[in-house]
Design a protein around this motif. Structure first.
Motif, PDB file in Angstrom:
ATOM      1  N   UNK A   1       0.830  -1.210   0.000  1.00  0.00           N
ATOM      2  CA  UNK A   1       0.000   0.000   0.000  1.00  0.00           C
ATOM      3  C   UNK A   1       0.866   1.262   0.000  1.00  0.00           C
ATOM      4  N   UNK A   2       0.285   2.337  -0.465  1.00  0.00           N
ATOM      5  CA  UNK A   2       1.007   3.609  -0.524  1.00  0.00           C
ATOM      6  C   UNK A   2       1.343   4.099   0.874  1.00  0.00           C
ATOM      7  N   UNK A   3       2.545   4.631   1.073  1.00  0.00           N
ATOM      8  CA  UNK A   3       2.896   5.205   2.378  1.00  0.00           C
ATOM      9  C   UNK A   3       1.857   6.238   2.810  1.00  0.00           C
ATOM     10  N   UNK A   4       1.480   6.166   4.077  1.00  0.00           N
ATOM     11  CA  UNK A   4       0.488   7.087   4.610  1.00  0.00           C
ATOM     12  C   UNK A   4      -0.931   6.593   4.535  1.00  0.00           C
ATOM     13  N   UNK A   5      -1.194   5.558   3.735  1.00  0.00           N
ATOM     14  CA  UNK A   5      -2.530   4.978   3.690  1.00  0.00           C
ATOM     15  C   UNK A   5      -2.792   4.214   4.980  1.00  0.00           C
ATOM     16  N   UNK A   6      -4.062   3.975   5.278  1.00  0.00           N
ATOM     17  CA  UNK A   6      -4.405   3.256   6.501  1.00  0.00           C
ATOM     18  C   UNK A   6      -3.750   1.887   6.523  1.00  0.00           C
ATOM     19  N   UNK A   7      -3.782   1.190   5.384  1.00  0.00           N
ATOM     20  CA  UNK A   7      -3.227  -0.162   5.332  1.00  0.00           C
ATOM     21  C   UNK A   7      -1.717  -0.152   5.557  1.00  0.00           C
ATOM     22  N   UNK A   8      -1.025   0.767   4.925  1.00  0.00           N
ATOM     23  CA  UNK A   8       0.423   0.819   5.086  1.00  0.00           C
ATOM     24  C   UNK A   8       0.802   1.244   6.505  1.00  0.00           C
ATOM     25  N   UNK A   9       0.038   2.150   7.084  1.00  0.00           N
ATOM     26  CA  UNK A   9       0.314   2.576   8.458  1.00  0.00           C
ATOM     27  C   UNK A   9       0.194   1.401   9.422  1.00  0.00           C
ATOM     28  N   UNK A  10      -0.826   0.565   9.226  1.00  0.00           N
ATOM     29  CA  UNK A  10      -0.983  -0.616  10.074  1.00  0.00           C
ATOM     30  C   UNK A  10       0.192  -1.566   9.877  1.00  0.00           C
ATOM     31  N   UNK A  11       0.525  -1.856   8.620  1.00  0.00           N
ATOM     32  CA  UNK A  11       1.631  -2.769   8.339  1.00  0.00           C
ATOM     33  C   UNK A  11       2.932  -2.245   8.936  1.00  0.00           C
ATOM     34  N   UNK A  12       3.202  -0.956   8.775  1.00  0.00           N
ATOM     35  CA  UNK A  12       4.446  -0.388   9.284  1.00  0.00           C
ATOM     36  C   UNK A  12       4.501  -0.451  10.807  1.00  0.00           C
ATOM     37  N   UNK A  13       3.384  -0.168  11.478  1.00  0.00           N
ATOM     38  CA  UNK A  13       3.364  -0.214  12.947  1.00  0.00           C
ATOM     39  C   UNK A  13       3.560  -1.631  13.457  1.00  0.00           C
ATOM     40  N   UNK A  14       2.915  -2.596  12.821  1.00  0.00           N
ATOM     41  CA  UNK A  14       3.058  -3.987  13.238  1.00  0.00           C
ATOM     42  C   UNK A  14       4.487  -4.470  13.060  1.00  0.00           C
ATOM     43  N   UNK A  15       5.100  -4.102  11.939  1.00  0.00           N
ATOM     44  CA  UNK A  15       6.463  -4.555  11.653  1.00  0.00           C
ATOM     45  C   UNK A  15       7.495  -3.860  12.534  1.00  0.00           C
ATOM     46  N   UNK A  16       7.216  -2.620  12.929  1.00  0.00           N
ATOM     47  CA  UNK A  16       8.145  -1.889  13.792  1.00  0.00           C
ATOM     48  C   UNK A  16       8.023  -2.297  15.253  1.00  0.00           C
ATOM     49  N   UNK A  17       6.840  -2.796  15.641  1.00  0.00           N
ATOM     50  CA  UNK A  17       6.584  -3.134  17.047  1.00  0.00           C
ATOM     51  C   UNK A  17       5.947  -4.521  17.167  1.00  0.00           C
ATOM     52  N   UNK A  18       6.618  -5.559  16.666  1.00  0.00           N
ATOM     53  CA  UNK A  18       5.986  -6.887  16.653  1.00  0.00           C
ATOM     54  C   UNK A  18       5.712  -7.456  18.034  1.00  0.00           C
ATOM     55  N   UNK A  19       6.495  -7.014  19.038  1.00  0.00           N
ATOM     56  CA  UNK A  19       6.250  -7.528  20.387  1.00  0.00           C
ATOM     57  C   UNK A  19       4.896  -7.061  20.920  1.00  0.00           C
ATOM     58  N   UNK A  20       4.369  -5.961  20.383  1.00  0.00           N
ATOM     59  CA  UNK A  20       3.036  -5.497  20.780  1.00  0.00           C
ATOM     60  C   UNK A  20       1.938  -6.207  19.985  1.00  0.00           C
ATOM     61  N   UNK A  21       2.273  -6.739  18.835  1.00  0.00           N
ATOM     62  CA  UNK A  21       1.315  -7.512  18.036  1.00  0.00           C
ATOM     63  C   UNK A  21       1.084  -8.885  18.660  1.00  0.00           C
ATOM     64  N   UNK A  22       2.149  -9.452  19.229  1.00  0.00           N
ATOM     65  CA  UNK A  22       2.079 -10.796  19.797  1.00  0.00           C
ATOM     66  C   UNK A  22       2.665 -10.765  21.214  1.00  0.00           C
ATOM     67  N   UNK A  23       3.960 -11.040  21.339  1.00  0.00           N
ATOM     68  CA  UNK A  23       4.602 -11.043  22.648  1.00  0.00           C
ATOM     69  C   UNK A  23       6.042 -11.458  22.523  1.00  0.00           C
ATOM     70  N   UNK A  24       6.731 -11.516  23.638  1.00  0.00           N
ATOM     71  CA  UNK A  24       8.158 -11.793  23.592  1.00  0.00           C
ATOM     72  C   UNK A  24       8.473 -13.252  23.272  1.00  0.00           C
ATOM     73  N   UNK A  25       7.486 -14.142  23.391  1.00  0.00           N
ATOM     74  CA  UNK A  25       7.734 -15.562  23.138  1.00  0.00           C
ATOM     75  C   UNK A  25       6.788 -16.117  22.078  1.00  0.00           C
ATOM     76  N   UNK A  26       6.499 -15.335  21.042  1.00  0.00           N
ATOM     77  CA  UNK A  26       5.492 -15.729  20.074  1.00  0.00           C
ATOM     78  C   UNK A  26       6.065 -15.749  18.656  1.00  0.00           C
ATOM     79  N   UNK A  27       5.634 -16.707  17.810  1.00  0.00           N
ATOM     80  CA  UNK A  27       6.173 -16.827  16.450  1.00  0.00           C
ATOM     81  C   UNK A  27       5.999 -15.576  15.586  1.00  0.00           C
TER      82      UNK A  27
END
Length: 307
Positions: A200-226
């Protein structure tokens, strides 16, 4: 057949399922089983739900947006962030309509119970998503008490997001384990949706979600999660599991995958995920698919992919 359980050299159980891999151009590169029939993606729908709250006007960034798309482990840093989010948006835990639960992570659960804590809505793995839904509804002046109704304006918006990014009509609407509406799409549509998020284009809702998840994966899952391990090991990968053995992943080059183990056995997910990433030639994930079978506290076998 996607995986089998081997104990002491004997095949004890087998897990069937369906799996799809999309090439970088979006075409189907590999299909095992029926990848066009609708399934409930369960929590693999969460990036789409998070995109919906952004489209509703809620301004979340960083770890706050990541936890809005999370099935978090209920670790202390998860619970603290959900409490902060509620406070920042003038909400309280009593307005959450996810069920009270224990932390999802077994290690954290033991610590939590040992402290004398009990089941709580904030500890429930979907509390970040529910907080974001409440906050978006409050921002727009939409009813808070009915934010989980499929006819609520926010849920209708999320429904449209799911159809748009998956490229297909929602086949059924159910109720997820957390109480939120759940939209059924095919595994091919699910893989297509994840692909659309990373491209998705930078700044779009979809790209913002993807970027946040990839930058903060421990908040998406946890410290011991695949999901956390994968997004840390493969730069640019977007990964999200769902209950009943669903998994979706997109790579930054546009390749994507989605699968579901038919019997819902979560124990088969890691071996299948590790194997399909290996088939795709993704480096850095060599140890992901290793799941031991124990006997008397020692390793006596494994759960392994068989495709």
């Amino acid at each position: 057949m996607l995986a089998e359980v081997v104990r002491s050299g004997f095949v004890e159980s087998r897990h069937r399922g369906s799996l799809v891999v999309l090439a970088a151009d979006g075409s189907v590169e590999l299909a095992l089983g029926d990848v066009t029939a609708p399934v409930f993606p369960r929590s693999s729908n969460k990036p789409m739900q998070a995109a919906g709250v952004l489209r509703a006007g809620l301004d979340l960034t960083g770890e706050r947006l990541a936890i809005a798309a999370a099935s978090h482990s209920g670790e202390l840093f998860h619970r603290d962030l959900v409490r902060r989010l509620l406070s920042e948006h003038g909400l309280d835990a009593g307005q959450l309509q996810c069920p009270p639960d224990l932390p999802l992570d077994p290690v954290e659960q033991e610590t939590y119970l040992a402290s004398g804590a009990v089941r709580d809505r904030i500890a429930m793995n979907c509390s970040g998503k529910h907080t974001a839904m409440l906050a978006a509804s409050a921002l727009r002046g939409w009813p808070l008490e009915s934010y989980l109704d499929p006819d609520h304006p926010l849920q209708k918006l999320i429904h449209r997001v799911v159809e748009e990014v998956s490229g297909e009509r929602v086949a059924a609407v159910g109720t997820d384990g957390c109480g939120a509406p759940l939209m059924a799409i095919s595994l091919t549509g699910l893989a297509r949706a994840y692909r659309s998020f990373v491209l998705a284009a930078p700044g779009s809702a979809e790209r913002r979600v993807a970027d946040a998840m990839r930058a903060h994966p421990e908040y998406v899952a946890g410290t011991r999660r695949p999901d956390t391990w994968l997004m840390r090991a493969v730069p640019g990968a977007l990964s999200k599991m769902g209950a009943e053995a669903v998994q979706a992943v997109a790579l930054p080059d546009g390749r994507a995958l989605a699968f579901k183990v038919e019997d819902g056995a979560g124990r088969a997910v890691e071996p299948v995920l590790g194997r399909v990433l290996d088939v795709m030639g993704v480096p850095g994930v060599e140890g992901l698919g290793k799941v031991a079978v124990l006997g008397g506290g020692r390793e006596v076998g494994e759960i392994r992919a068989v495709f």
